[in-house]
Design a protein around this motif. Structure first.
Motif, PDB file in Angstrom:
ATOM      1  N   GLU A   1      76.250  62.845 -48.159  1.00 28.71           N
ATOM      2  CA  GLU A   1      75.841  61.575 -48.746  1.00 28.71           C
ATOM      3  C   GLU A   1      74.541  61.149 -48.079  1.00 28.71           C
ATOM      4  N   LEU A   2      73.478  61.151 -48.861  1.00 29.21           N
ATOM      5  CA  LEU A   2      72.173  60.855 -48.267  1.00 29.21           C
ATOM      6  C   LEU A   2      72.047  59.390 -47.864  1.00 29.21           C
TER       7      LEU A   2
ATOM      8  N   LYS B   1      76.972  63.376 -58.317  1.00 27.56           N
ATOM      9  CA  LYS B   1      76.188  62.632 -57.314  1.00 27.56           C
ATOM     10  C   LYS B   1      74.749  62.405 -57.796  1.00 27.56           C
TER      11      LYS B   1
ATOM     12  N   ILE C   1      73.938  70.262 -54.870  1.00 28.76           N
ATOM     13  CA  ILE C   1      74.504  68.931 -55.162  1.00 28.76           C
ATOM     14  C   ILE C   1      74.749  68.856 -56.666  1.00 28.76           C
TER      15      ILE C   1
ATOM     16  N   GLN D   1      72.051  60.991 -55.265  1.00 32.37           N
ATOM     17  CA  GLN D   1      71.508  61.973 -54.302  1.00 32.37           C
ATOM     18  C   GLN D   1      70.454  62.855 -54.980  1.00 32.37           C
TER      19      GLN D   1
ATOM     20  N   GLU E   1      67.132  61.151 -55.261  1.00 33.29           N
ATOM     21  CA  GLU E   1      66.366  61.202 -54.007  1.00 33.29           C
ATOM     22  C   GLU E   1      65.471  62.447 -53.973  1.00 33.29           C
TER      23      GLU E   1
END
Lengths: 338, 274
Positions: free
Chosen positions: B2-3, A70, A65, A73, A76
């Motif tokens: 996309e989480l 992003k 990623i 993300q 996370e």
């Protein structure tokens, strides 16, 4: 498998190159050490990985990623424990963890369970319900670490987590990190403590002036240097002149290099010697020829400090002292404010 | 991959947690709340007494100076609270706590702003109710149901307007010292250049013009007329030098100012928070 890939990463602060063309690959489930003196660029690199600052150039990917494209993300996936512990001193430790759990959207049912689990793992039972403002440095670091682990991150980023800690807190953190690694977590740990990196890290990157100067397994880096570290004394407390004379003798012996007179240890002579069978005999003979005797001689394997010394020409401690004089911490603090 | 998409439940969870933190701080350090209630009450007593013999025709639409002053103090209290709303954020910036929020995968960083709005709005309501209650005990009356609606709607707009500016300043200024200094400079002059303490008719012409453009005046006058029993939105609330403004006009102007300030600060907040 490379879980984290950093390619040609650069970051500038006005006229200072904080990071210059950094290339690093980090395997999944490994403990990755970032070693360098204060001001080397470690914190900048970790802040980029934590999505707190953007790189000027280059690319960072975690689990394929893109960090710049992003960032949410990435957030996370990561847990970040900053160098400066920032707790809300009005909240209790438990309230802070509860707050943190909500920021990571942990469901209520799991929240209490995870908080309790971390309280036990980090041995915080006796003081978790006290206000954070009353905590010692070690307690603050443990609660900060717990906050970073609450959402079970895939990658844990720790910026000098044991600076100024008591031995008990340090050992608790070291044990926890080892356990987390065994559980498959990827850990990135910055430190300027050689023994910490040596003890914990599978791979280490040595960083200096924003550049990677060497990287690899700590044992490999040390063995790459070759030779043995020798500390020699011809008298318990030699004079500088006497040590200079001995240094001249040593200079003439094949297989001896990097001779340093250590004034802090009674003007002993520290050097690297190639591993040869008859090295000691040769040394004794040469010294005896100039009417010197060996008072004491210790041999050791190369350390990460020697790796740093080899690459930069100065010890990590010397680099720390040099950088301490150069840095404007107030200015850096203002620059790092959002 | 996309989480997580935008999720209102998550936004609620984040905003609730951030607001709860501010209220825990308030509960454990209630001095701001207490001072925010005590100060206007002291003003109500002292200013009320100071101008108690003011001629009745000096105060349009009210029967005593204390009655006139109440609305000004409600607005001033809400205004001061909102102006200070940037301080917790500034401290979070300075002490690195903001980084803890920025590293978290917040659904929207709007929750950081939203929590400040919520906190200050609720705080202002508590303080305003206390002031209104004390005013009532002092015999200065109490708004009826519709009037109360006008009071709270006006306060929400004022708090939104001032809080957005304060949060913006908390990101622009280098530290809390500068923010506090600015608050000191702005606070009282804005109060004196409004209709909080005296009507426009009592002011020199130049000050009357300033007061009639002061956002505090647009909040004070609808609240002042909300104490009138026959209140409606078309009630003339302000006799400004450029013409009369109804209650609706004042609230609309406040609304426009609020929306404008939110639009203006949005790019800065986006830049700082993303």
């Amino acid at each position: 498998m490379n879980y984290i890939q950093i390619k040609n990463l650069s970051k500038r602060y006005f006229d200072v190159n904080a990071l210059e063309n950094i290339n690093i690959k980090i395997s999944k489930g490994s403990l990755f050490g970032l070693l360098g003196p204060n001001g080397a660029g470690k914190t900048t690199l970790l802040k980029i990985l934590a999505t707190l600052i953007s790189p000027d150039d280059g690319k960072v990917e975690i689990n394929e990623i893109d960090l710049v494209k992003k960032p949410r993300q990435i957030r996370e996936l990561i847990g970040y424990v900053a160098q400066e512990i920032s707790l809300d001193k009005i909240l209790t430790g438990r309230e802070l963890l509860d707050f943190q759990a909500d920021l990571y959207h942990i469901p209520k049912t799991k929240k209490l369970e995870r908080i309790q689990d971390l309280i036990i793992k980090l041995d915080m039972q006796n003081w978790i319900d006290r206000k954070c403002g009353t905590y010692s440095g070690g307690m603050k670091r443990r609660i900060d670490l717990a906050a970073g682990l609450l959402h079970l991150p895939k990658v844990l980023i720790l910026d000098e987590p044991t600076v100024g800690l008591d031995i008990e807190s340090r050992n608790i953190i070291w044990d926890l990190l080892k356990n987390l690694k065994e559980d498959g977590m990827t850990i990135i740990l910055s430190s300027h403590y050689l023994n910490e990196i040596d003890y914990l890290a599978d791979t280490v990157v040595i960083i200096n002036d924003g550049k990677v100067i060497d990287q690899g397994n700590p044992n490999y880096l040390k063995s790459k240097l070759g030779g043995e570290r020798i500390s020699l004394k011809v008298r318990e407390f030699s004079s500088p002149e006497e040590s200079e004379k001995v240094k001249e003798i040593l200079n003439k012996i094949d297989g001896i290099r990097q001779i340093v007179i250590n004034s802090a240890q009674g003007y002993s002579l520290n050097f690297i010697a190639e591993k040869e069978k008859d090295f000691l005999t040769k040394l004794k003979v040469e010294l005896a020829f100039s009417k010197f005797e060996i008072f004491s001689l210790t041999q050791s394997q190369p350390s990460l400090d020697d790796v740093y010394l080899q690459a930069t020409g100065k010890t990590l401690q010397d680099a720390e002292i040099f950088m301490a004089g150069k840095r404007d911490l107030k200015k850096e603090s203002k620059q790092s404010m959002r | 991959m996309e989480l997580k998409q935008f999720n209102f439940l998550f936004l609620y969870q984040e905003t609730f947690a951030l607001t709860k933190r501010l209220f825990i701080q308030l509960k454990r350090r209630p001095s701001t709340l207490i001072a925010g209630i005590l100060q206007p009450i002291i003003w109500l007593f002292l200013f009320g007494a100071l101008f108690s013999n003011a001629p009745k025709d000096f105060l349009p639409g009210v029967n005593s100076y204390g009655n006139f002053l109440g609305a000004g103090l409600i607005v001033f209290t809400a205004f001061s609270g909102a102006l200070n709303s940037g301080l917790p954020l500034m401290f979070d910036r300075e002490f690195g706590f903001l980084n803890r929020l920025l590293v978290a995968p917040l659904t929207s960083r709007l929750s950081i702003i939203l929590s400040s709005f919520l906190y200050i709005t609720i705080l202002s309501f508590i303080q305003s109710i206390a002031i209104m209650f004390i005013s009532y005990l002092l015999g200065y009356g109490f708004p009826e149901f519709f009037g109360l609606g006008i009071v709270f709607a006006t306060l929400i707009l004022l708090v939104l307007f001032v809080t957005s500016i304060s949060l913006c300043l908390a990101f622009i200024l280098p530290g809390h010292i500068e923010l506090i200094a600015l608050i000191f400079v702005v606070n009282l002059p804005l109060l004196f250049a409004s209709t909080a303490l005296a009507p426009i008719s009592f002011m020199p012409s130049w000050l009357g013009w300033i007061a009639s453009f002061n956002p505090l005046t647009f909040a004070i006058e609808p609240i002042r007329v909300s104490y009138t029993s026959s209140i409606n939105l078309d009630f003339i609330a302000l006799h400004a030098p450029y013409g009369d403004l109804t209650c609706r006009d004042c609230i609309s102007l406040l609304f426009i100012l609020t929306i404008s300030s939110l639009i203006v600060i949005n790019p800065l907040l986006n830049k700082k928070l993303n």
